[in-house]
Every structure is written in structure tokens, then in C-alpha cells.
Write an enzyme that holds these catalytic residues in place. Structure first.
Site, PDB file in Angstrom:
ATOM      1  CB  CYS A   1      -0.967  -0.007   1.180  1.00 35.88           C
ATOM      2  SG  CYS A   1      -2.092  -1.399   1.088  1.00 35.88           S
TER       3      CYS A   1
ATOM      4  CG  HIS B   1      -3.286   3.404   1.824  1.00 36.00           C
ATOM      5  ND1 HIS B   1      -3.673   3.057   0.554  1.00 36.00           N
ATOM      6  CD2 HIS B   1      -3.442   2.300   2.592  1.00 36.00           C
ATOM      7  CE1 HIS B   1      -4.027   1.788   0.552  1.00 36.00           C
ATOM      8  NE2 HIS B   1      -3.899   1.306   1.765  1.00 36.00           N
TER       9      HIS B   1
ATOM     10  CG  ASN C   1      -6.682  -0.982   1.034  1.00 36.03           C
ATOM     11  OD1 ASN C   1      -5.981  -0.523   0.133  1.00 36.03           O
ATOM     12  ND2 ASN C   1      -6.169  -1.457   2.163  1.00 36.03           N
TER      13      ASN C   1
HETATM   14  N1  COA Z   1     -18.525  -8.514   9.049  1.00 38.50           N
HETATM   15  C1  COA Z   1     -19.035  -8.785  10.269  1.00 38.50           C
HETATM   16  N2  COA Z   1     -18.268  -9.111  11.314  1.00 38.50           N
HETATM   17  C2  COA Z   1     -16.952  -9.166  11.133  1.00 38.50           C
HETATM   18  C3  COA Z   1     -16.347  -8.885   9.894  1.00 38.50           C
HETATM   19  C4  COA Z   1     -17.199  -8.561   8.834  1.00 38.50           C
HETATM   20  N3  COA Z   1     -16.733  -8.270   7.595  1.00 38.50           N
HETATM   21  N4  COA Z   1     -15.015  -9.010  10.016  1.00 38.50           N
HETATM   22  C5  COA Z   1     -14.771  -9.361  11.285  1.00 38.50           C
HETATM   23  N5  COA Z   1     -15.942  -9.449  11.964  1.00 38.50           N
HETATM   24  C6  COA Z   1     -16.152  -9.785  13.365  1.00 38.50           C
HETATM   25  C7  COA Z   1     -15.036 -10.615  13.936  1.00 38.50           C
HETATM   26  O1  COA Z   1     -15.216 -11.966  13.646  1.00 38.50           O
HETATM   27  C8  COA Z   1     -15.154 -10.316  15.419  1.00 38.50           C
HETATM   28  O2  COA Z   1     -16.192 -11.100  15.923  1.00 38.50           O
HETATM   29  P1  COA Z   1     -16.093 -11.685  17.434  1.00 38.50           P
HETATM   30  O3  COA Z   1     -16.032 -10.496  18.329  1.00 38.50           O
HETATM   31  O4  COA Z   1     -17.366 -12.467  17.544  1.00 38.50           O
HETATM   32  O5  COA Z   1     -14.853 -12.514  17.449  1.00 38.50           O
HETATM   33  C9  COA Z   1     -15.623  -8.859  15.446  1.00 38.50           C
HETATM   34  O6  COA Z   1     -16.167  -8.589  14.133  1.00 38.50           O
HETATM   35  C10 COA Z   1     -14.510  -7.875  15.730  1.00 38.50           C
HETATM   36  O7  COA Z   1     -13.401  -8.246  14.923  1.00 38.50           O
HETATM   37  P2  COA Z   1     -12.083  -7.418  14.891  1.00 38.50           P
HETATM   38  O8  COA Z   1     -11.166  -8.000  13.870  1.00 38.50           O
HETATM   39  O9  COA Z   1     -11.558  -7.263  16.288  1.00 38.50           O
HETATM   40  O10 COA Z   1     -12.675  -6.037  14.382  1.00 38.50           O
HETATM   41  P3  COA Z   1     -11.988  -4.645  14.283  1.00 38.50           P
HETATM   42  O11 COA Z   1     -12.759  -3.667  15.064  1.00 38.50           O
HETATM   43  O12 COA Z   1     -10.514  -4.709  14.528  1.00 38.50           O
HETATM   44  O13 COA Z   1     -12.218  -4.280  12.755  1.00 38.50           O
HETATM   45  C11 COA Z   1     -10.903  -4.222  10.746  1.00 38.50           C
HETATM   46  C12 COA Z   1     -11.652  -5.089  11.748  1.00 38.50           C
HETATM   47  C13 COA Z   1     -10.287  -5.160   9.724  1.00 38.50           C
HETATM   48  C14 COA Z   1     -11.933  -3.329  10.065  1.00 38.50           C
HETATM   49  C15 COA Z   1      -9.847  -3.365  11.458  1.00 38.50           C
HETATM   50  O14 COA Z   1      -9.085  -4.145  12.334  1.00 38.50           O
HETATM   51  C16 COA Z   1      -8.938  -2.669  10.502  1.00 38.50           C
HETATM   52  O15 COA Z   1      -9.340  -1.877   9.674  1.00 38.50           O
HETATM   53  N6  COA Z   1      -7.621  -2.922  10.609  1.00 38.50           N
HETATM   54  C17 COA Z   1      -6.663  -2.332   9.726  1.00 38.50           C
HETATM   55  C18 COA Z   1      -6.733  -3.045   8.441  1.00 38.50           C
HETATM   56  C19 COA Z   1      -5.951  -2.398   7.367  1.00 38.50           C
HETATM   57  O16 COA Z   1      -5.777  -1.213   7.368  1.00 38.50           O
HETATM   58  N7  COA Z   1      -5.498  -3.211   6.440  1.00 38.50           N
HETATM   59  C20 COA Z   1      -4.851  -2.783   5.288  1.00 38.50           C
HETATM   60  C21 COA Z   1      -3.570  -2.114   5.583  1.00 38.50           C
HETATM   61  S1  COA Z   1      -2.987  -1.458   4.112  1.00 38.50           S
END
Ligand code: COA
Length: 322
Positions: free
Chosen positions: A103, A249, A279
Site C-alpha cells: 500500500c 492511503h 482499499n
Molecule cells: N462482518 C461482520 N463481522 C466481522 C467482519 C465482517 N466483515 N469481520 C470481522 N468481523 C467480526 C469478527 O469476527 C469479530 O467477531 P467476534 O467479536 O465475535 O470474534 C468482530 O467482528 C470484531 O473483529 P475485529 O477483527 O476485532 O474487528 P476490528 O474492530 O478490529 O475491525 C478491521 C476489523 C479489519 C476493520 C480493522 O481491524 C482494521 O481496519 N484494521 C486495519 C486493516 C488495514 O488497514 N489493512 C490494510 C492495511 S494497508
């Protein structure tokens, strides 16, 4: 920029995996993304963006003497997508290469192109970000954390020397931290799996799908992005208040809002388009450049700060006078 015509909404995803429009919008700010139509190739996206960039600059493909293409979703294992693009542009021996900095790829390439032009090695460099994520996502509920985030798209710019010391690329800073390489990666197919790059076991273990430690990535992004942004501005004695437009980004709207809050950046100086495209990794920043220019935010003389964080980990920032 170019994005495929096929719009995939959050509701479309909710029909194939256990997720919801509400969850995706709340956590990421994404409403929809584009996916390629069957048969479309990464180089097709890159070509469409490139032809627009060249036309806007009043140039022909042969006017470019180097092609840099950033991608983490290459058209083939090898050669890089840039070679397919070069051929589609009708070029015979213009050098090209893929840059793999995920990215942060676009900003890494800006630094490289800037250095090559300043050194006199090349006079006009085409820099393209191009991603087709949709063919590499686990669209079952198991892969939902990653699948909802990524989209397909491409963006391109043409760089050349100018005489004005106060215009153009003023500074680019890039960083990497391989210690965290495995926290956001696609392990296969790759030469790191033995005895073969691709086996039924690898497929069963889903190693060909992205693995992401979302919270860990989030925490590092909101720390590294302000850090490198300030480092870059500081290197040319500028302050946050001097900047007219911030392009971050597009990984997660919450990351960008967090960073903007930390640096006290007013809302009207931050331009995002993640809601419509998700993204698009190396393509995100050139896509932002295109849309902010279309909306009249990139008038000559404007100071634009661009910052990215991504897999690797990699992070970077550039400050440019338009
Ligand atoms: N839809 C519904 N529920 C979802 C889901 C989706 N698409 N993806 C994950 N969940 C659930 C998980 O299973 C978890 O459930 P649980 O509590 O029963 O175990 C819950 O939502 C929370 O998951 P978590 O991964 O802790 O969520 P989060 O608040 O961290 O959000 C992201 C997830 C991916 C949105 C977030 O972590 C994020 O944006 N991280 C950075 C990612 C990024 O920038 N990546 C690219 C870098 S270039």
C-alpha cells in the site's frame, strides 16, 4: 484513474458471507467497491489509467522513458504486470519494472522516480498503481475481515523535471519494518513454501488468501502515519498548517479520521474516496489525486501531503507543490 464498471455493494457481500452493510460502514467507512469483470486483467486497468494520464499531459506512450508499476496483486507470478502494460501500450523496449511495497508502493515509486529524474538517468517516468484484489479474496465468512476491505482499481501519473525549485516533489520519506511481514501477507504461491509453491494442502490451509492481524495493523498505521508525515514536512521546514490538502492511503476511514484528529487536520483539508472504492493498495493515492484534481482541489501552487501505511510493514509520506 480507472476502475472496473462492476460495483459490489456491502449488501452484495452480505448475500455471500455473514456480514452487514452496517458493520462494514461503521468499522471501515466503505459502502461499495469495484471488482473486475471476468476476463479483465490487471494490465487492462493499468493501461486505461495510463492512457488518461498521458492524454492529460499531452503525451504519447513513447514519450515515457521508464515505467514503474506498484502492485501486490501481480497479473502473473512473473513477469511483473508492468511488462504486460508496456506491451499493451505498444512500446518495444521502454524499460519497466514492478515495485513491491504494497500500500506504500506509490510513494516508494515517487521517491525512486524523483531520484532517477534528478540524477538525469531518466527524463520522463510513468508511475502506475494497479490492483486486482477481487480474484484473491476468501469471500466465505472465514475471510470476511479482509474481503470486505479490498477493491480493484488503478491510477497513473507522469513525472518529469521542472525548473522551479519550489514546485513538484519537495520531499519523500519511506520506511519498512520486515519484523511484521507475516502479520499482513499472502503466503502462497511463493517460494517460501516447500517442497512446492502450490499444493492441495496449501489450498486447504487457505494460505493463498490474505492473512491480516487487523487490530495490530490498525494500531501501527495510526502511529506510523503521523510520524512519517511530520518527518517529511519537517525535512523541508513546513508545518501541518501550511498544507492545503492531505491525501491518506485508503485502508480504513477510521484510520484516516484518527490520524487527522491526532494532527488537528481540519475536515475540509482531508479528501477520502474509500466509501466508493475500498482499499485499492498501490492505486489508492493516484486515484485520490485524480478525483481531487477533478474536484478542483489541486490548483497550481497548492501544497499536497500524501501518506501511506501497508503490509511489510511499509510506510511513507510525500510533500508536493502542485
Ligand atoms: N462482518 C461482520 N463481522 C466481522 C467482519 C465482517 N466483515 N469481520 C470481522 N468481523 C467480526 C469478527 O469476527 C469479530 O467477531 P467476534 O467479536 O465475535 O470474534 C468482530 O467482528 C470484531 O473483529 P475485529 O477483527 O476485532 O474487528 P476490528 O474492530 O478490529 O475491525 C478491521 C476489523 C479489519 C476493520 C480493522 O481491524 C482494521 O481496519 N484494521 C486495519 C486493516 C488495514 O488497514 N489493512 C490494510 C492495511 S494497508
Amino acid at each position: 484513474m480507472y476502475v472496473p464498471n462492476r460495483v459490489v455493494t456491502n449488501d452484495d457481500l452480505a448475500r455471500i458471507m455473514d456480514t452487514s452493510d452496517e458493520w462494514i460502514q461503521q468499522r471501515t467507512g466503505i459502502r461499495e467497491r469495484r471488482w473486475i469483470e471476468p476476463g479483465q486483467q490487471p494490465a487492462d486497468l493499468a493501461e486505461a489509467a495510463t492512457r488518461q494520464a498521458l492524454e492529460a499531459a499531452g503525451l504519447e506512450p513513447r514519450d515515457v522513458d521508464l515505467i514503474l508499476l506498484g502492485t501486490l496483486s501481480s497479473q502473473a507470478d512473473f513477469p511483473g504486470t508492468s511488462f504486460f502494460l508496456q506491451h499493451q501500450l505498444g512500446l518495444e523496449d521502454t524499460p519497466c519494472m514492478d515495485v513491491r511495497a504494497q500500500c506504500s508502493g506509490f510513494l516508494y515509486m515517487l521517491q525512486l522516480a524523483d531520484a532517477l529524474i534528478r540524477a538525469g538517468t531518466h527524463t520522463r517516468v510513468l508511475v502506475v498503481g494497479c490492483e486486482v484484489h477481487s480474484t484473491g479474496l476468501d469471500v466465505s465468512t472465514e475471510g470476511r475481515d479482509v474481503a470486505v476491505i479490498f477493491g480493484d482499481g488503478s491510477g497513473a501519473v507522469v513525472l518529469e523535471a521542472c525548473d522551479d525549485d519550489d514546485a513538484g516533489i519537495l520531499e519523500v520519506r519511506i520506511h519498512s519494518q520486515g519484523e511484521h511481514a507475516k502479520r499482513l501477507c499472502v503466503a502462497a504461491p511463493g517460494s517460501g513454501t516447500s517442497p512446492k509453491r502450490l499444493t492441495h494442502e496449501i489450498l486447504d490451509q487457505k494460505l493463498h488468501f490474505p492473512h491480516m492481524e487487523g487490530r495490530f495493523v490498525f494500531k501501527h498505521a495510526v502511529t506510523r502515519m503521523p510520524e512519517v508525515l511530520l518527518e517529511t514536512l519537517g525535512a523541508v521546514s513546513l508545518k501541518v498548517e501550511d498544507v492545503d490538502l492531505f491525501l491518506f492511503h485508503q485502508a480504513n476511514l477510521r484510520i484516516n479520521e484518527f490520524v487527522a484528529g491526532k494532527l488537528e487536520i481540519p475536515e475540509d483539508k482531508l479528501f477520502n474516496n474509500i466509501g466508493r472504492y475500498g482499499n485499492c493498495s498501490a492505486a489508492s493515492i493516484p486515484m485520490l489525486l485524480h478525483e481531487s484534481q477533478q474536484q478542483g482541489l489541486l490548483e497550481p501552487g497548492k501544497l499536497v501531503s500524501m501518506t501511506a501505511f501497508g503490509a511489510g510493514f511499509s510506510w511513507a509520506s510525500a510533500i508536493v507543490r502542485w
